[in-house]
Design a protein around this motif. Structure first.
Motif, PDB file in Angstrom:
ATOM      1  N   MET A 109       0.830  -1.198   0.000  1.00 45.58           N
ATOM      2  CA  MET A 109       0.000   0.000   0.000  1.00 45.58           C
ATOM      3  C   MET A 109       0.872   1.259   0.000  1.00 45.58           C
ATOM      4  SD  MET A 109      -3.119   1.123   2.560  1.00 45.58           S
ATOM      5  CE  MET A 109      -3.933  -0.439   2.362  1.00 45.58           C
ATOM      6  N   ARG A 110       1.933   1.248   0.779  1.00 47.11           N
ATOM      7  CA  ARG A 110       2.841   2.399   0.847  1.00 47.11           C
ATOM      8  C   ARG A 110       3.569   2.586  -0.491  1.00 47.11           C
ATOM      9  NH1 ARG A 110       4.307   7.376   1.772  1.00 47.11           N
ATOM     10  NH2 ARG A 110       6.503   7.613   2.209  1.00 47.11           N
ATOM     11  N   ARG A 111       3.954   1.475  -1.125  1.00 44.30           N
ATOM     12  CA  ARG A 111       4.624   1.583  -2.424  1.00 44.30           C
ATOM     13  C   ARG A 111       3.712   2.249  -3.450  1.00 44.30           C
ATOM     14  NH1 ARG A 111       9.311  -1.638  -3.452  1.00 44.30           N
ATOM     15  NH2 ARG A 111       9.965  -2.652  -1.535  1.00 44.30           N
ATOM     16  N   ARG A 112       2.425   1.905  -3.417  1.00 44.85           N
ATOM     17  CA  ARG A 112       1.467   2.558  -4.313  1.00 44.85           C
ATOM     18  C   ARG A 112       1.344   4.052  -3.992  1.00 44.85           C
ATOM     19  NH1 ARG A 112      -1.221  -2.360  -3.508  1.00 44.85           N
ATOM     20  NH2 ARG A 112      -2.548  -1.455  -1.885  1.00 44.85           N
ATOM     21  N   GLU A 113       1.341   4.375  -2.709  1.00 46.80           N
ATOM     22  CA  GLU A 113       1.266   5.781  -2.298  1.00 46.80           C
ATOM     23  C   GLU A 113       2.477   6.559  -2.806  1.00 46.80           C
ATOM     24  OE1 GLU A 113      -1.013   4.843   1.942  1.00 46.80           O
ATOM     25  OE2 GLU A 113       1.057   5.538   1.965  1.00 46.80           O
ATOM     26  N   MET A 114       3.654   5.971  -2.706  1.00 47.42           N
ATOM     27  CA  MET A 114       4.873   6.654  -3.144  1.00 47.42           C
ATOM     28  C   MET A 114       4.873   6.852  -4.656  1.00 47.42           C
ATOM     29  SD  MET A 114       7.900   5.243  -0.619  1.00 47.42           S
ATOM     30  CE  MET A 114       7.719   3.522  -0.997  1.00 47.42           C
ATOM     31  N   ARG A 115       4.367   5.882  -5.418  1.00 48.38           N
ATOM     32  CA  ARG A 115       4.295   6.024  -6.864  1.00 48.38           C
ATOM     33  C   ARG A 115       3.297   7.108  -7.255  1.00 48.38           C
ATOM     34  NH1 ARG A 115       4.695   0.269  -6.958  1.00 48.38           N
ATOM     35  NH2 ARG A 115       2.442   0.113  -7.115  1.00 48.38           N
ATOM     36  N   ALA A 116       2.213   7.242  -6.482  1.00 47.74           N
ATOM     37  CA  ALA A 116       1.175   8.237  -6.783  1.00 47.74           C
ATOM     38  C   ALA A 116       1.650   9.655  -6.494  1.00 47.74           C
ATOM     39  CB  ALA A 116      -0.083   7.934  -5.975  1.00 47.74           C
ATOM     40  N   ASP A 117       2.591   9.792  -5.552  1.00 51.93           N
ATOM     41  CA  ASP A 117       3.111  11.124  -5.202  1.00 51.93           C
ATOM     42  C   ASP A 117       4.032  11.566  -6.262  1.00 51.93           C
ATOM     43  OD1 ASP A 117       1.691  11.094  -2.871  1.00 51.93           O
ATOM     44  OD2 ASP A 117       3.386  10.560  -1.609  1.00 51.93           O
TER      45      ASP A 117
END
Length: 117
Positions: A109-117
């Motif tokens: 979930m955090r990896r997806r958040e970092m890609r979205a930023d």
């Protein structure tokens, strides 16, 4: 927010039961404010008579939830990391923010958040 479950899917949680009031966990957490905010972390430190947090106020019902969860830990467990899904991701004997941040940053979930930023 009046109970821990209110944070599910919104925030990751760090719950700390210090060995004593002078252990310095609150200051450590406050110094890492930017990294904590970046990872959507809400933290709670049980100081015995009160629960300290990076939230503006901790209602008594929420403080009871925090204390109850921390009191159920083993004697060598003082820090809990709870994911956004509400699951316990780690139980540690001391507060090591670098290790916690690494663990969070490895979560899908955090990896997806970092890609979205």
């Amino acid at each position: 927010m009046n109970k821990l479950s209110d944070y599910q899917w919104k925030n990751r949680l760090i719950l700390v039961q210090p060995a004593d009031e002078r252990a310095g966990e609150v200051e450590t957490l406050r110094r890492a404010q930017a990294k904590i905010e970046d990872r959507d972390i809400v933290w709670f430190v049980n100081m015995g008579s009160t629960v300290v947090s990076n939230q503006s106020a901790v209602p008594s019902s929420l403080a009871r939830d925090v204390k109850a969860l921390l009191e159920g830990l083993g004697s060598d467990e003082r820090v809990l990391l709870i994911g956004k899904d509400g699951g316990i991701k780690s139980r540690e004997s001391s507060l090591n923010l670098d290790a916690i941040f690494d663990r969070i940053d490895a979560m899908p979930m955090r990896r997806r958040e970092m890609r979205a930023d």
